[in-house]
Design a protein around this motif. Structure first.
Motif, PDB file in Angstrom:
ATOM      1  N   CYS A  70     -54.213 -78.195  -9.060  1.00  0.00           N
ATOM      2  CA  CYS A  70     -53.458 -78.061  -7.865  1.00  0.00           C
ATOM      3  C   CYS A  70     -54.247 -79.328  -6.793  1.00  0.00           C
ATOM      4  O   CYS A  70     -52.860 -79.936  -5.994  1.00  0.00           O
ATOM      5  CB  CYS A  70     -54.155 -76.809  -7.322  1.00  0.00           C
ATOM      6  SG  CYS A  70     -53.514 -75.674  -7.547  1.00  0.00           S
ATOM      7  N   TYR A 118     -57.771 -74.737 -12.620  1.00  0.00           N
ATOM      8  CA  TYR A 118     -56.559 -74.660 -11.456  1.00  0.00           C
ATOM      9  C   TYR A 118     -56.902 -75.869 -10.082  1.00  0.00           C
ATOM     10  O   TYR A 118     -55.725 -76.173  -9.556  1.00  0.00           O
ATOM     11  CB  TYR A 118     -56.904 -72.749 -11.065  1.00  0.00           C
ATOM     12  CG  TYR A 118     -55.760 -72.870 -10.459  1.00  0.00           C
ATOM     13  CD1 TYR A 118     -54.396 -73.130 -10.744  1.00  0.00           C
ATOM     14  CD2 TYR A 118     -56.288 -72.182  -8.816  1.00  0.00           C
ATOM     15  CE1 TYR A 118     -53.205 -72.494  -9.775  1.00  0.00           C
ATOM     16  CE2 TYR A 118     -55.434 -72.184  -7.718  1.00  0.00           C
ATOM     17  CZ  TYR A 118     -53.567 -72.412  -8.373  1.00  0.00           C
ATOM     18  OH  TYR A 118     -52.544 -72.253  -7.595  1.00  0.00           O
ATOM     19  N   SER A 136     -48.937 -70.528 -11.901  1.00  0.00           N
ATOM     20  CA  SER A 136     -49.436 -71.993 -13.093  1.00  0.00           C
ATOM     21  C   SER A 136     -50.754 -71.796 -12.894  1.00  0.00           C
ATOM     22  O   SER A 136     -51.855 -72.108 -13.504  1.00  0.00           O
ATOM     23  CB  SER A 136     -49.092 -73.192 -13.019  1.00  0.00           C
ATOM     24  OG  SER A 136     -48.174 -73.515 -12.817  1.00  0.00           O
ATOM     25  N   MET A 137     -50.913 -70.272 -12.391  1.00  0.00           N
ATOM     26  CA  MET A 137     -52.500 -70.095 -12.448  1.00  0.00           C
ATOM     27  C   MET A 137     -53.276 -69.519 -13.707  1.00  0.00           C
ATOM     28  O   MET A 137     -51.772 -68.193 -13.929  1.00  0.00           O
ATOM     29  CB  MET A 137     -52.902 -68.561 -10.714  1.00  0.00           C
ATOM     30  CG  MET A 137     -54.269 -68.619 -10.738  1.00  0.00           C
ATOM     31  SD  MET A 137     -54.204 -67.383  -9.474  1.00  0.00           S
ATOM     32  CE  MET A 137     -54.671 -68.612  -8.436  1.00  0.00           C
ATOM     33  N   SER A 168     -61.734 -71.187 -15.450  1.00  0.00           N
ATOM     34  CA  SER A 168     -60.410 -70.968 -15.417  1.00  0.00           C
ATOM     35  C   SER A 168     -60.162 -71.794 -13.577  1.00  0.00           C
ATOM     36  O   SER A 168     -59.337 -72.086 -13.675  1.00  0.00           O
ATOM     37  CB  SER A 168     -59.992 -69.972 -15.124  1.00  0.00           C
ATOM     38  OG  SER A 168     -59.725 -69.674 -16.699  1.00  0.00           O
TER      39      SER A 168
END
Length: 179
Positions: free
Chosen positions: A137, A133, A163-164, A129
């Motif tokens: 970004c 992420y 959006s994390m 994750s």
């Protein structure tokens, strides 16, 4: 003293990159512009890509990675030095900037997560994750800078935080919850 030398070299690199792309710049040229010997350059940086990555992180992310204000300040610095960052992002040579950035943010987020969770090892899903992420970004920051920097940096950063992935959001923004 070392930081002052790094800043001096960085300033000269930005000057050179105002006139030519990264792949056309040689360490010899940087040394000549900065009036330093090659060993001095290599004492501070592995290569020109390491220098560009250092400039990026020095200018853009001096403080808290989990603060809208801090991240937006970094993005606004990118906008202020647009030509440097545009040329850095356009480079697709042996060590592209986006790879340095991705690994930098993965390392920072992972270290922060381990600190919050009081552990020396993260599980595979959390690592995935964080990597996902950070990859998103970095890519969206590039897209914003190169194509759409009309949207305020603060808005972009808020969209990134929203959006994390939920599992890492719980770690960073509500450490009392179990992952």
């Amino acid at each position: 003293m070392a930081d002052r030398t790094k800043l001096w070299i960085a300033e000269k690199m930005k000057k050179i990159m105002a006139t030519k792309p990264l792949d056309k710049i040689r360490v010899t040229e940087i040394c000549r512009e900065a009036e330093i010997e090659r060993p001095t350059f290599y004492y501070h940086f592995k290569d020109k890509y390491d220098l560009v990555a250092w400039i990026f992180f020095h200018d853009a992310f001096k403080t808290d990675i989990l603060s809208v204000e801090s991240a937006a300040k970094g993005m606004n610095q990118m906008r202020a030095d647009y030509l440097f960052y545009k040329r850095a992002y356009e480079d697709n040579s042996q060590n592209p900037l986006w790879q340095y950035m991705h690994e930098y943010f993965v390392d920072r987020y992972s270290a922060e997560a381990m600190k919050i969770l009081d552990t020396d090892r993260l599980d595979t899903q959390i690592i995935y994750s964080i990597r996902l992420y950070c990859y998103g970004c970095v890519g969206m920051t590039r897209e914003w800078l190169m194509n759409d920097n009309i949207i305020p940096a603060e808005t972009v950063v808020k969209m990134m935080f929203h959006s994390m992935p939920e599992n890492i959001r719980r770690i960073f923004f509500n450490p009392l919850l179990k992952v």
